[in-house]
Design a protein around this motif. Structure first.
Motif, PDB file in Angstrom:
ATOM      1  N   THR A 188       1.040  -1.294   0.141  1.00 22.87           N
ATOM      2  CA  THR A 188      -0.459   0.011   0.393  1.00 22.87           C
ATOM      3  C   THR A 188       0.742   1.250   0.119  1.00 22.87           C
TER       4      THR A 188
ATOM      5  N   ASP B 290      -6.190  -5.547  -5.232  1.00 26.60           N
ATOM      6  CA  ASP B 290      -5.561  -3.738  -5.442  1.00 26.60           C
ATOM      7  C   ASP B 290      -6.229  -3.259  -4.067  1.00 26.60           C
ATOM      8  N   VAL B 291      -5.281  -2.120  -3.792  1.00 22.76           N
ATOM      9  CA  VAL B 291      -5.137  -1.488  -2.345  1.00 22.76           C
ATOM     10  C   VAL B 291      -7.191  -1.605  -1.496  1.00 22.76           C
ATOM     11  N   GLU B 292      -7.516  -1.551  -2.165  1.00 25.08           N
ATOM     12  CA  GLU B 292      -9.015  -1.691  -1.708  1.00 25.08           C
ATOM     13  C   GLU B 292      -9.715  -2.891  -0.702  1.00 25.08           C
ATOM     14  N   SER B 293      -8.719  -3.534  -1.669  1.00 25.39           N
ATOM     15  CA  SER B 293      -8.922  -4.901  -0.945  1.00 25.39           C
ATOM     16  C   SER B 293      -8.117  -4.690   0.881  1.00 25.39           C
TER      17      SER B 293
ATOM     18  N   GLN C  96       1.978   1.668  -3.534  1.00 20.47           N
ATOM     19  CA  GLN C  96       0.871   2.613  -4.488  1.00 20.47           C
ATOM     20  C   GLN C  96       0.452   3.723  -4.097  1.00 20.47           C
TER      21      GLN C  96
END
Length: 219
Positions: free
Chosen positions: A36, A90-93, A39
């Motif tokens: 994270t 993805d970062v949302e996960s 990203q």
């Protein structure tokens, strides 16, 4: 970019079996540290290097692989192929607290994080690209590690790893000349752009492309 996306989607109509009750789990942040942070960097602060991960585990007694799954929400999972470097979800996960599940024995899974040169392997690399990769990755590490980075050695070397014995390896000099690289060890070639040996070079050239190129501290 990292060479291949290996987090497979659940097959429509024929989903992969999810983790059973015996599977253990860990937060994605524990499995893929600093992803994270990586990203969160501006694109022009991380376009000269890649952050890559490899996962490894022993085989089952019958010679088959253990399984890995990434939680995708709603009691669904994506099967993870660990045969090659893995791109995390993805970062949302991460923000949602999703987990990585595996049926491998406790303590059997090893995670390796590496900083590498981006893009597909090539036979030639410019000094400018190598220095940019080392500078960018060093800056990223200092931002991620904070005060702890003061006690870390500086990234200054690129280790080119080949499939089999290292091929012919040369420095390309600024005056158009060529001279051999001396730091060749079995299937690896080490290049330190800031060293005396690398003075007045414009790049490096190999007889065949490496498998990958790792950014690290000098030996």
């Amino acid at each position: 970019m990292i060479t291949a996306l290996l987090v497979a989607a659940v097959l429509a109509g024929q989903p992969e079996p999810g983790p059973g009750p015996e599977a253990r789990s860990a937060p994605l942040e524990d499995v893929f540290p600093f992803w994270t942070d990586y990203q969160a960097l501006a694109v022009d602060e991380r376009d000269a290097f890649d952050l890559t991960y490899t996962l490894s585990a022993p085989l089952r007694g019958d010679g088959t692989d253990f399984s890995f799954w990434v939680e995708t929400g709603g009691n669904t999972y994506a099967k993870l192929d660990i045969s090659e470097p893995v791109i995390p979800p993805d970062v949302e996960s991460f923000e949602r607290g999703y987990q990585l599940f595996t049926d491998a024995p406790r303590g059997a899974v090893q995670v390796r994080m590496t900083l590498t040169l981006p893009g597909p392997p090539k036979t030639e690399y410019s000094r400018q690209d190598m220095e940019a990769a080392l500078a960018q990755s060093g800056n990223a590490m200092r931002r991620a590690m904070g005060i702890r980075s003061l006690f870390m050695p500086r990234l200054d070397t690129i280790r080119f790893v080949f499939d089999g014995p290292a091929p012919e390896a040369d420095f390309l000099t600024e005056d158009g000349g060529v001279r051999p690289i001396t730091a060749v060890f079995s299937h690896e070639v080490l290049v330190t752009p800031g060293s005396r040996e690398s003075r007045n070079i414009s790049g490096v050239r190999f007889g065949r492309p490496p498998l990958y190129a790792v950014l690290e501290t000098g030996r």
